[in-house]
Design a protein around this motif. Structure first.
Motif, PDB file in Angstrom:
ATOM      1  N   ASP A 237       0.705  -1.367  -0.128  1.00 15.88           N
ATOM      2  CA  ASP A 237       0.004   0.140  -0.139  1.00 15.88           C
ATOM      3  C   ASP A 237       0.794   1.443  -0.163  1.00 15.88           C
ATOM      4  N   GLY A 238       2.200   1.100  -0.006  1.00 14.53           N
ATOM      5  CA  GLY A 238       3.083   2.263  -0.421  1.00 14.53           C
ATOM      6  C   GLY A 238       3.944   2.795   0.714  1.00 14.53           C
ATOM      7  N   LYS A 239       4.123   2.105   1.913  1.00 16.55           N
ATOM      8  CA  LYS A 239       5.069   2.856   2.959  1.00 16.55           C
ATOM      9  C   LYS A 239       6.496   2.300   2.516  1.00 16.55           C
ATOM     10  N   LEU A 240       7.254   3.436   2.091  1.00 10.06           N
ATOM     11  CA  LEU A 240       8.595   3.068   1.632  1.00 10.06           C
ATOM     12  C   LEU A 240       9.532   3.311   2.683  1.00 10.06           C
ATOM     13  N   THR A 241      10.393   2.430   2.970  1.00  9.13           N
ATOM     14  CA  THR A 241      11.708   2.594   4.052  1.00  9.13           C
ATOM     15  C   THR A 241      12.955   2.420   3.405  1.00  9.13           C
ATOM     16  N   GLY A 242      13.617   3.664   3.556  1.00  9.62           N
ATOM     17  CA  GLY A 242      15.009   3.503   3.460  1.00  9.62           C
ATOM     18  C   GLY A 242      15.945   2.320   4.038  1.00  9.62           C
ATOM     19  N   VAL A 243      16.731   1.710   3.523  1.00 11.92           N
ATOM     20  CA  VAL A 243      17.440   0.559   3.914  1.00 11.92           C
ATOM     21  C   VAL A 243      19.068   0.937   4.048  1.00 11.92           C
ATOM     22  N   TRP A 244      19.392   1.413   2.702  1.00 13.67           N
ATOM     23  CA  TRP A 244      20.980   1.765   2.495  1.00 13.67           C
ATOM     24  C   TRP A 244      21.028   2.850   1.304  1.00 13.67           C
ATOM     25  N   GLY A 245      22.170   3.579   1.399  1.00 11.70           N
ATOM     26  CA  GLY A 245      22.199   4.599   0.312  1.00 11.70           C
ATOM     27  C   GLY A 245      22.219   3.914  -0.970  1.00 11.70           C
ATOM     28  N   GLY A 246      21.496   4.630  -1.962  1.00 12.26           N
ATOM     29  CA  GLY A 246      21.482   4.141  -3.177  1.00 12.26           C
ATOM     30  C   GLY A 246      20.205   4.641  -3.909  1.00 12.26           C
TER      31      GLY A 246
ATOM     32  N   GLY B 295      -4.114  -3.045 -15.169  1.00 14.38           N
ATOM     33  CA  GLY B 295      -2.616  -3.151 -14.798  1.00 14.38           C
ATOM     34  C   GLY B 295      -1.890  -2.132 -15.073  1.00 14.38           C
ATOM     35  N   PHE B 296      -2.182  -0.833 -15.521  1.00 14.58           N
ATOM     36  CA  PHE B 296      -1.397   0.135 -16.043  1.00 14.58           C
ATOM     37  C   PHE B 296      -0.284   0.681 -14.622  1.00 14.58           C
ATOM     38  N   SER B 297       1.042   0.639 -15.314  1.00 15.03           N
ATOM     39  CA  SER B 297       1.992   1.206 -14.200  1.00 15.03           C
ATOM     40  C   SER B 297       3.063   2.036 -14.711  1.00 15.03           C
ATOM     41  N   ILE B 298       3.639   2.642 -13.681  1.00 13.59           N
ATOM     42  CA  ILE B 298       4.546   3.509 -14.139  1.00 13.59           C
ATOM     43  C   ILE B 298       5.827   3.142 -12.924  1.00 13.59           C
ATOM     44  N   THR B 299       7.151   3.653 -13.336  1.00 10.52           N
ATOM     45  CA  THR B 299       8.145   3.476 -12.408  1.00 10.52           C
ATOM     46  C   THR B 299       8.861   4.851 -12.073  1.00 10.52           C
ATOM     47  N   VAL B 300       9.126   4.877 -10.792  1.00  9.02           N
ATOM     48  CA  VAL B 300       9.780   6.202 -10.461  1.00  9.02           C
ATOM     49  C   VAL B 300      10.878   5.988  -9.535  1.00  9.02           C
ATOM     50  N   PRO B 301      12.194   6.688  -9.868  1.00 14.88           N
ATOM     51  CA  PRO B 301      13.479   6.289  -9.176  1.00 14.88           C
ATOM     52  C   PRO B 301      13.245   7.334  -7.829  1.00 14.88           C
ATOM     53  N   MET B 302      13.842   6.533  -6.655  1.00 14.09           N
ATOM     54  CA  MET B 302      13.839   7.178  -5.342  1.00 14.09           C
ATOM     55  C   MET B 302      15.341   6.989  -5.084  1.00 14.09           C
ATOM     56  N   THR B 303      15.807   8.248  -4.329  1.00 13.07           N
ATOM     57  CA  THR B 303      17.170   8.226  -3.771  1.00 13.07           C
ATOM     58  C   THR B 303      17.099   7.991  -2.508  1.00 13.07           C
ATOM     59  N   VAL B 304      17.770   7.028  -1.743  1.00 11.77           N
ATOM     60  CA  VAL B 304      18.082   6.789  -0.310  1.00 11.77           C
ATOM     61  C   VAL B 304      19.333   7.368   0.020  1.00 11.77           C
TER      62      VAL B 304
END
Length: 376
Positions: free
Chosen positions: A183-192, A205-214
């Motif tokens: 459901d979308g709870k994002l948790t950072g683990v390590w840098g990258g 099933g339409f989808s997109i991809t989004v980059p996130m920096t940790v």
């Protein structure tokens, strides 16, 4: 002629009594009690149902015996289903539905406090409108810290606006960098950098991809932390803020306010030779190598801000050790300040310099501690 007043009065009273008794009899006949039976109403048919397009739905009903048809009324629980009595029938005005599942509404047909019937109205499922695009909000953070968790759901929306399902599922391509719940709870683990896939839950099933920096550092949560100040008065109120705990609430509109040495303000006085400080109790020993200072957002006057600080650490709250050298602050920006790696429960922030050019108080809006692993 002699009038017998007693006889006349008695005769009048007799006639008056007769009239009153007649009126009482007539009244009692009119107010004859009507007993409402348990099966006071009959509604033919098995169910009340209508298609997703909505419209007007009618149903017959029959009252038992001599019940007053004007006494019956309807109470509704859903705004999309409005029931009432019209021309001796039950009438429901049903709004069109865009929900791709059947929905139900409960109304009540009522005669009196003791006699009412529940009416269940069903509306059919609307056709599914597939998601054709997913919009990313400009407010979506570009990065998060290690061990920080954010909720992604508020940052994504579906097009068209009448799409049947407006929620999504979430996944990541590298759980060594970040994890995410469905459901979308994002948790950072390590840098990258991690790629977050956002997918519509409908059959398209339409989808997109989004980059996130940790970011390769941890900004510790201040939940549960406490603060004490060095002055007897504790803090100097400034409107609804000024309290020590206001430096931990995540808001730049609130702040800790202390009176400058040798000054009096709003009934608070700091001795001229006093060195101001506050002590944060993190409730446990943590490892950190930077701290964050945020300034009051509603007043940018630099004389309200601390020009220089010295940090100290302690694990018993009594004996403090110096952490690095004095730090000259940037009083026009909210910044992180590097310090040597330290492990303490208590952190004391000493005001080693005060701007005496103007003003009677010195204020800090936010204080945090963090651990930057890139500096190892």
């Amino acid at each position: 002629m002699k009038i017998n007043w007693n006889h006349t009065l008695n005769k009048a009273c007799t006639w008056l009594s007769f009239i009153l008794c007649s009126l009482v009899f007539i009244h009692c006949e009119d107010d004859k009690e009507v007993i409402v039976p348990d099966n006071w109403v009959t509604i033919p048919g098995e169910s009340l149902s209508i298609g997703y397009e909505g419209g007007e739905l009618t149903a017959d009903y029959e009252l038992a015996g001599e019940l007053d048809t004007n006494a019956v009324y309807v109470i509704n629980e859903e705004t999309w289903c409005s029931g009432y009595i019209k021309d001796g029938k039950l009438v429901f005005d049903i709004a069109a539905s865009i929900i791709p599942e059947e929905r139900t509404a409960i109304s009540y047909l009522i005669y009196d406090d003791l006699h009412q019937v529940e009416l269940l109205v069903k509306q059919g499922a609307a056709p599914v409108v597939l998601v054709e695009n997913i919009i990313v909000s400009d407010e979506l953070p570009e990065s998060i810290y290690m061990h920080q968790t954010i909720d992604l759901a508020p940052y994504f929306s579906a097009l068209p606006e009448n799409a049947s399902y407006k929620t999504f599922t979430y996944s990541v391509d590298d759980e060594s960098i970040a994890t995410v719940t469905t459901d979308g709870k994002l948790t950072g683990v390590w840098g990258g950098i991690v790629n977050v896939k956002v997918t519509a839950i409908d059959e398209g099933g339409f989808s997109i991809t989004v980059p996130m920096t940790v970011e390769s550092n941890v900004l510790y949560s201040s939940e549960g932390w406490t603060v004490k100040t060095s002055v007897d008065y504790g803090y100097c109120p400034d409107g609804s803020t000024g309290k020590p705990e206001d430096i931990l609430d995540g808001e730049l509109s609130t702040f800790l306010s202390l009176v400058k040495p040798g000054k009096t303000y709003s009934g608070c006085t700091t001795p001229a030779d006093h060195v101001l400080h506050f002590v944060v109790d993190c409730q446990e020993i943590i490892e950190f190598n930077y701290f964050y200072l945020g300034w009051r957002s509603s007043n940018s006057s630099t004389y309200l801000r601390i020009p220089e600080v010295q940090l100290y650490g302690s694990n018993d709250g009594i004996t403090f050790e110096k952490i690095g050298d004095k730090i000259t602050t940037e009083r026009t920006k909210n910044l992180n300040y590097e310090i040597p790696l330290a492990k303490y429960r208590y952190v004391k922030v000493e005001y080693t310099s005060i701007d005496t050019s103007s003003g009677s108080t010195v204020q800090v809006a936010e204080f945090r501690l963090g651990r930057d692993y890139e500096r190892d």
